[in-house]
Design an enzyme around this catalytic site. Structure first.
Site, short mmCIF file in Angstrom:
data_model
loop_
_atom_site.label_atom_id
_atom_site.label_comp_id
_atom_site.label_asym_id
_atom_site.label_seq_id
_atom_site.Cartn_x
_atom_site.Cartn_y
_atom_site.Cartn_z
N HIS A 1 -5.62 -0.96 4.91
CA HIS A 1 -5.23 0.46 4.88
C HIS A 1 -6.38 1.22 5.57
CE1 HIS A 1 -3.40 3.93 2.33
NE2 HIS A 1 -4.14 4.47 3.28
N THR B 1 0.85 -1.19 0.00
CA THR B 1 0.00 0.00 0.00
C THR B 1 0.89 1.24 0.00
OG1 THR B 1 -2.05 0.95 0.88
CG2 THR B 1 -0.42 0.28 2.50
N CYS C 1 -3.17 7.65 7.77
CA CYS C 1 -3.78 6.32 7.70
C CYS C 1 -2.80 5.31 8.31
CB CYS C 1 -4.04 5.92 6.25
SG CYS C 1 -5.19 6.99 5.39
#
Lengths: 207, 164
Positions: free
Chosen positions: B48, B25, B31
């Site tokens: 995520h 990711t 995040c």
């Protein structure tokens, strides 16, 4: 996903485009004065962009950018980003302050502060022209600069949209200095609640 | 052989990988990239996570991969279907940065640390140990998680690559 903003009619999107046009137009003028060179800008795009694709507008989530971020406070709060890539930033620093960038990585405090001030001036002219146009009070916070991956930087502006869907409404404008030596982007991401205020301030009927 | 096959995990997304595939990711800011690994069955999972809690959700169809409290149970479920056992899972996480510093610290501004706290709370609900983390700071991260080794590679602009 039924994001309430996905139902905005074409007419309202045009109004927002004009909002972006006025703001970015003033910012481009300010930049042109700073650099003492003509600066062109593209017609702003206004669209509901899936989170995944927001960073694609500036070259992908991992693209390293210099981002000046300001929170917009007042009647119609939102997030504002001024993004430029590193070579553009170097050229800008060179043009503006005759600072010759020496190191491959990293910036001096002076360079950092100059970039932050450029962002501040540009964002300030963007916002003050919007405030004049809409008669809403909108003021920027002190700018904050980051040199980092576009995805990481921009995700900051998407949080409020995260609560209601997987896409955000953004008004983005690209501008170029004369021979495409300096290229930058303006992203205005109004908070979801700000749209009604902007529309009613401009006399656009809202339901 | 599907070694080195990349499985992309988008923002507010989750996925699992096995047989040597690598989960990736990009551009984690505030995040959190949370990974789970069952070493015996070589089943790996990654989420995520964008927001701490689904309580604040106002969307009509909930994207469960977006919130810490819903993404972790779903990831465990998906991994179990692929042959993992909850009791064998070990967690790692990265991200949860605070990209910009401000004097007025409203709750939205410190979303990164809240995401981290919330992921930890969800893990402890399932008694999954958190064996390594690289969280906080003010920089973005891109992560890759190998289902062959359970090694998490974290890349950032300032600090290059590191493994946990």
């Amino acid at each position: 996903m039924t994001n309430p903003l996905s139902k905005l009619e074409a007419f309202k999107l045009d109004v927002l485009k004009e909002v972006g046009n006025i703001g970015a137009g003033h910012a481009a003028t300010a930049l042109s004065l700073l650099l003492d060179k003509p600066v062109d800008m593209n017609v702003p795009t206004v669209s509901l962009v899936p989170f995944e694709e927001v960073a694609d507008k500036v070259g992908g989530a991992e693209q390293v950018v210099i981002a000046v971020y300001l929170r917009v406070e007042g009647d119609a709060p939102g997030h504002m980003f001024f993004l430029i890539q590193e070579d553009s930033a170097r050229k800008m620093l060179h043009n503006l302050l005759a600072i010759e960038h020496r190191e491959e990585i990293g910036y001096t405090e002076m360079e950092f502060s100059a970039l932050s001030e450029i962002g501040n001036i540009l964002a300030g002219s963007y916002l003050s022209s919007l405030a004049d146009f809409t008669q809403l009070s909108m003021g920027p916070t002190v700018p904050s600069v980051a040199i980092d991956m576009a995805g990481a930087v921009l995700s900051y502006g998407l949080m409020l949209y995260g609560e209601m869907g997987d896409s955000a409404l953004l008004i983005d404008t690209k501008f170029l200095e004369g021979h495409e030596e300096v290229e930058g982007f303006f992203f205005l991401i109004p908070d979801p609640e700000s749209f009604d205020k902007i529309f009613s301030a401009l006399g656009v009927p809202t339901e | 052989m599907n070694q080195d096959i990349m499985v992309k995990v988008g923002m507010a997304d989750l996925n699992i990988a096995l047989g040597g595939q690598v989960l990736k990711t990009t551009g984690l800011g505030s995040c959190v990239g949370l990974t789970l690994f069952d070493e015996k069955s070589k089943v790996a999972g990654m989420a995520h996570v964008m927001l701490p809690s689904s309580d604040i959700a106002r969307e009509s169809t909930l994207n469960i991969a977006k919130y810490a409290d819903t993404a972790i149970p779903e990831l465990i479920e998906r991994m179990k279907k692929a042959g993992a056992l909850t009791g064998r899972l070990k967690a790692k996480m990265a991200g949860g940065a605070q990209m910009f510093a401000f004097s007025s610290q409203s709750d939205t501004m410190r979303i990164g640390p809240r995401n981290v706290e919330s992921c930890k709370a969800a893990l402890s609900k399932f008694s999954i140990p958190l064996i390594a983390e690289d969280t906080g700071g003010n920089f973005g991260r891109t992560i890759e998680f190998s289902s062959a080794t359970g090694i998490l590679v974290i890349r950032s602009v300032q600090f290059g690559a590191k493994e946990i």
